[in-house]
Design a protein around this motif. Sequence first.
Motif, PDB file in Angstrom:
ATOM      1  N   ASP A  57      -0.704   5.675  -6.423  1.00 36.49           N
ATOM      2  CA  ASP A  57       0.495   6.501  -6.385  1.00 36.49           C
ATOM      3  C   ASP A  57       1.598   5.871  -7.368  1.00 36.49           C
ATOM      4  O   ASP A  57       2.644   6.246  -7.458  1.00 36.49           O
ATOM      5  CB  ASP A  57       0.788   6.379  -5.059  1.00 36.49           C
ATOM      6  N   GLY A  58       1.082   5.013  -8.237  1.00 38.27           N
ATOM      7  CA  GLY A  58       2.191   4.220  -8.995  1.00 38.27           C
ATOM      8  C   GLY A  58       2.962   3.153  -8.583  1.00 38.27           C
ATOM      9  O   GLY A  58       3.681   2.483  -9.125  1.00 38.27           O
ATOM     10  N   SER A  59       2.622   2.851  -7.204  1.00 41.33           N
ATOM     11  CA  SER A  59       3.286   1.691  -6.570  1.00 41.33           C
ATOM     12  C   SER A  59       3.057   0.277  -7.129  1.00 41.33           C
ATOM     13  O   SER A  59       4.111  -0.268  -7.617  1.00 41.33           O
ATOM     14  CB  SER A  59       2.964   1.560  -5.182  1.00 41.33           C
ATOM     15  N   TYR A  60       1.941   0.139  -7.836  1.00 46.28           N
ATOM     16  CA  TYR A  60       1.500  -1.040  -8.429  1.00 46.28           C
ATOM     17  C   TYR A  60       2.312  -1.315  -9.584  1.00 46.28           C
ATOM     18  O   TYR A  60       2.912  -2.330 -10.114  1.00 46.28           O
ATOM     19  CB  TYR A  60       0.026  -1.182  -8.584  1.00 46.28           C
ATOM     20  N   GLU A  61       2.485   0.035 -10.557  1.00 47.25           N
ATOM     21  CA  GLU A  61       3.157  -0.271 -11.580  1.00 47.25           C
ATOM     22  C   GLU A  61       4.566  -0.357 -11.457  1.00 47.25           C
ATOM     23  O   GLU A  61       5.388  -0.923 -12.312  1.00 47.25           O
ATOM     24  CB  GLU A  61       2.767   1.075 -12.685  1.00 47.25           C
ATOM     25  N   ASP A  62       5.259   0.416 -10.475  1.00 52.85           N
ATOM     26  CA  ASP A  62       6.594   0.041 -10.266  1.00 52.85           C
ATOM     27  C   ASP A  62       6.779  -1.205  -9.954  1.00 52.85           C
ATOM     28  O   ASP A  62       7.851  -1.876 -10.557  1.00 52.85           O
ATOM     29  CB  ASP A  62       6.948   0.995  -9.094  1.00 52.85           C
ATOM     30  N   ILE A  63       6.248  -1.947  -9.170  1.00 56.63           N
ATOM     31  CA  ILE A  63       6.435  -3.450  -8.841  1.00 56.63           C
ATOM     32  C   ILE A  63       6.384  -4.156  -9.930  1.00 56.63           C
ATOM     33  O   ILE A  63       7.069  -5.105 -10.078  1.00 56.63           O
ATOM     34  CB  ILE A  63       5.348  -3.630  -7.544  1.00 56.63           C
ATOM     35  N   LYS A  64       4.986  -4.001 -10.838  1.00 59.90           N
ATOM     36  CA  LYS A  64       4.906  -4.855 -11.878  1.00 59.90           C
ATOM     37  C   LYS A  64       5.914  -4.812 -12.738  1.00 59.90           C
ATOM     38  O   LYS A  64       6.498  -5.677 -13.593  1.00 59.90           O
ATOM     39  CB  LYS A  64       3.498  -4.579 -12.593  1.00 59.90           C
ATOM     40  N   ASN A  65       6.476  -3.435 -12.952  1.00 62.50           N
ATOM     41  CA  ASN A  65       7.587  -3.368 -13.970  1.00 62.50           C
ATOM     42  C   ASN A  65       8.978  -3.835 -13.427  1.00 62.50           C
ATOM     43  O   ASN A  65       9.746  -4.272 -14.370  1.00 62.50           O
ATOM     44  CB  ASN A  65       7.643  -1.800 -14.315  1.00 62.50           C
ATOM     45  N   PHE A  66       9.256  -3.826 -12.248  1.00 68.28           N
ATOM     46  CA  PHE A  66      10.340  -4.016 -11.751  1.00 68.28           C
ATOM     47  C   PHE A  66      10.487  -5.842 -11.823  1.00 68.28           C
ATOM     48  O   PHE A  66      11.555  -6.364 -12.092  1.00 68.28           O
ATOM     49  CB  PHE A  66      10.640  -3.680 -10.332  1.00 68.28           C
ATOM     50  N   PHE A  67       9.455  -6.598 -11.371  1.00 71.46           N
ATOM     51  CA  PHE A  67       9.433  -7.958 -11.543  1.00 71.46           C
ATOM     52  C   PHE A  67       8.531  -8.349 -12.687  1.00 71.46           C
ATOM     53  O   PHE A  67       7.454  -8.782 -12.300  1.00 71.46           O
ATOM     54  CB  PHE A  67       8.964  -8.565 -10.215  1.00 71.46           C
ATOM     55  N   ILE A  68       8.901  -8.582 -13.877  1.00 73.73           N
ATOM     56  CA  ILE A  68       8.464  -9.015 -15.118  1.00 73.73           C
ATOM     57  C   ILE A  68       8.001 -10.502 -14.661  1.00 73.73           C
ATOM     58  O   ILE A  68       8.852 -11.273 -14.015  1.00 73.73           O
ATOM     59  CB  ILE A  68       9.184  -8.772 -16.268  1.00 73.73           C
ATOM     60  N   GLY A  69       6.727 -10.813 -14.821  1.00 76.57           N
ATOM     61  CA  GLY A  69       6.308 -12.319 -14.443  1.00 76.57           C
ATOM     62  C   GLY A  69       5.827 -12.605 -13.267  1.00 76.57           C
ATOM     63  O   GLY A  69       5.389 -13.578 -13.045  1.00 76.57           O
ATOM     64  N   LEU A  70       5.845 -11.542 -12.255  1.00 69.64           N
ATOM     65  CA  LEU A  70       5.564 -11.593 -11.029  1.00 69.64           C
ATOM     66  C   LEU A  70       4.198 -11.761 -10.934  1.00 69.64           C
ATOM     67  O   LEU A  70       3.260 -10.737 -11.499  1.00 69.64           O
ATOM     68  CB  LEU A  70       5.992 -10.801 -10.250  1.00 69.64           C
ATOM     69  N   SER A  71       3.359 -12.760 -10.109  1.00 68.59           N
ATOM     70  CA  SER A  71       2.038 -12.720 -10.087  1.00 68.59           C
ATOM     71  C   SER A  71       1.639 -11.433  -9.046  1.00 68.59           C
ATOM     72  O   SER A  71       2.146 -11.137  -7.996  1.00 68.59           O
ATOM     73  CB  SER A  71       1.389 -14.053  -9.274  1.00 68.59           C
TER      74      SER A  71
ATOM     75  N   TRP B 236       0.883  -1.221   0.129  1.00 74.44           N
ATOM     76  CA  TRP B 236       0.020  -0.028   0.088  1.00 74.44           C
ATOM     77  C   TRP B 236       0.817   1.239   0.143  1.00 74.44           C
ATOM     78  O   TRP B 236       1.770   1.614   0.908  1.00 74.44           O
ATOM     79  CB  TRP B 236      -1.086  -0.091   1.225  1.00 74.44           C
ATOM     80  N   ARG B 237       0.920   1.914  -1.115  1.00 71.03           N
ATOM     81  CA  ARG B 237       1.706   3.192  -1.274  1.00 71.03           C
ATOM     82  C   ARG B 237       3.076   3.075  -0.909  1.00 71.03           C
ATOM     83  O   ARG B 237       3.921   3.978  -0.422  1.00 71.03           O
ATOM     84  CB  ARG B 237       0.969   4.005  -0.525  1.00 71.03           C
ATOM     85  N   ASN B 238       3.851   1.829  -1.082  1.00 72.39           N
ATOM     86  CA  ASN B 238       5.323   1.707  -0.777  1.00 72.39           C
ATOM     87  C   ASN B 238       6.041   0.780  -1.662  1.00 72.39           C
ATOM     88  O   ASN B 238       6.597  -0.301  -0.940  1.00 72.39           O
ATOM     89  CB  ASN B 238       5.320   1.369   0.632  1.00 72.39           C
ATOM     90  N   SER B 239       6.269   1.312  -2.635  1.00 78.59           N
ATOM     91  CA  SER B 239       6.837   0.053  -3.568  1.00 78.59           C
ATOM     92  C   SER B 239       8.467  -0.154  -3.406  1.00 78.59           C
ATOM     93  O   SER B 239       8.844  -1.218  -3.386  1.00 78.59           O
ATOM     94  CB  SER B 239       6.735   0.637  -5.180  1.00 78.59           C
TER      95      SER B 239
ATOM     96  N   HIS C 151       6.392 -19.463  -5.079  1.00 81.65           N
ATOM     97  CA  HIS C 151       5.463 -18.643  -5.856  1.00 81.65           C
ATOM     98  C   HIS C 151       5.361 -17.402  -5.057  1.00 81.65           C
ATOM     99  O   HIS C 151       4.662 -17.477  -3.922  1.00 81.65           O
ATOM    100  CB  HIS C 151       4.212 -19.397  -6.111  1.00 81.65           C
ATOM    101  N   ILE C 152       5.621 -16.287  -5.437  1.00 85.87           N
ATOM    102  CA  ILE C 152       5.491 -14.846  -4.865  1.00 85.87           C
ATOM    103  C   ILE C 152       4.148 -14.105  -5.368  1.00 85.87           C
ATOM    104  O   ILE C 152       4.178 -13.873  -6.618  1.00 85.87           O
ATOM    105  CB  ILE C 152       6.440 -13.966  -4.800  1.00 85.87           C
ATOM    106  N   VAL C 153       3.247 -13.796  -4.730  1.00 88.14           N
ATOM    107  CA  VAL C 153       1.918 -12.982  -5.078  1.00 88.14           C
ATOM    108  C   VAL C 153       1.985 -11.511  -4.410  1.00 88.14           C
ATOM    109  O   VAL C 153       2.090 -11.582  -3.318  1.00 88.14           O
ATOM    110  CB  VAL C 153       0.533 -13.639  -4.776  1.00 88.14           C
ATOM    111  N   VAL C 154       2.222 -10.696  -5.138  1.00 83.35           N
ATOM    112  CA  VAL C 154       2.087  -9.118  -4.564  1.00 83.35           C
ATOM    113  C   VAL C 154       0.659  -8.523  -4.694  1.00 83.35           C
ATOM    114  O   VAL C 154       0.061  -8.577  -5.906  1.00 83.35           O
ATOM    115  CB  VAL C 154       3.182  -8.158  -5.019  1.00 83.35           C
ATOM    116  N   ILE C 155      -0.113  -8.201  -3.695  1.00 80.42           N
ATOM    117  CA  ILE C 155      -1.415  -7.666  -3.701  1.00 80.42           C
ATOM    118  C   ILE C 155      -1.285  -6.333  -3.317  1.00 80.42           C
ATOM    119  O   ILE C 155      -0.873  -5.825  -2.284  1.00 80.42           O
ATOM    120  CB  ILE C 155      -2.371  -8.475  -2.803  1.00 80.42           C
ATOM    121  N   ASP C 156      -1.681  -5.545  -4.228  1.00 82.53           N
ATOM    122  CA  ASP C 156      -1.537  -4.117  -3.839  1.00 82.53           C
ATOM    123  C   ASP C 156      -3.082  -3.406  -3.612  1.00 82.53           C
ATOM    124  O   ASP C 156      -4.094  -3.676  -4.203  1.00 82.53           O
ATOM    125  CB  ASP C 156      -1.340  -3.183  -5.231  1.00 82.53           C
TER     126      ASP C 156
END
Length: 71
Positions: A47-61, A14-17, A37-42
């Motif tokens: 604030d862009g956190s979700y996009e930062d995480i998604k772009n940093f870890f390609i293929g992460l659930s 939550w707002r802390n990528s 298997h790692i799943v990140v739930i936003d």
Amino acid sequence: MKSAPSIGVLILNWRNSPDTIECVNSILDDSTAPELHIVVIDNASHDGSYEDIKNFFIGLSNCTHDTCFGQ
């Protein structure tokens, strides 16, 4: 001989990528699990956190919510 267990990890963001990215990296660096298997739930960061995480870890659930359920 028993095989090593599969491990699933759920991480809530939550707002802390930066901290979430550090957490995922730490798990990846320290895990010896053959199946991890790692799943990140936003939780509706908006604030862009979700996009930062998604772009940093390609293929992460990952999963995102439109409404924050934890405040």
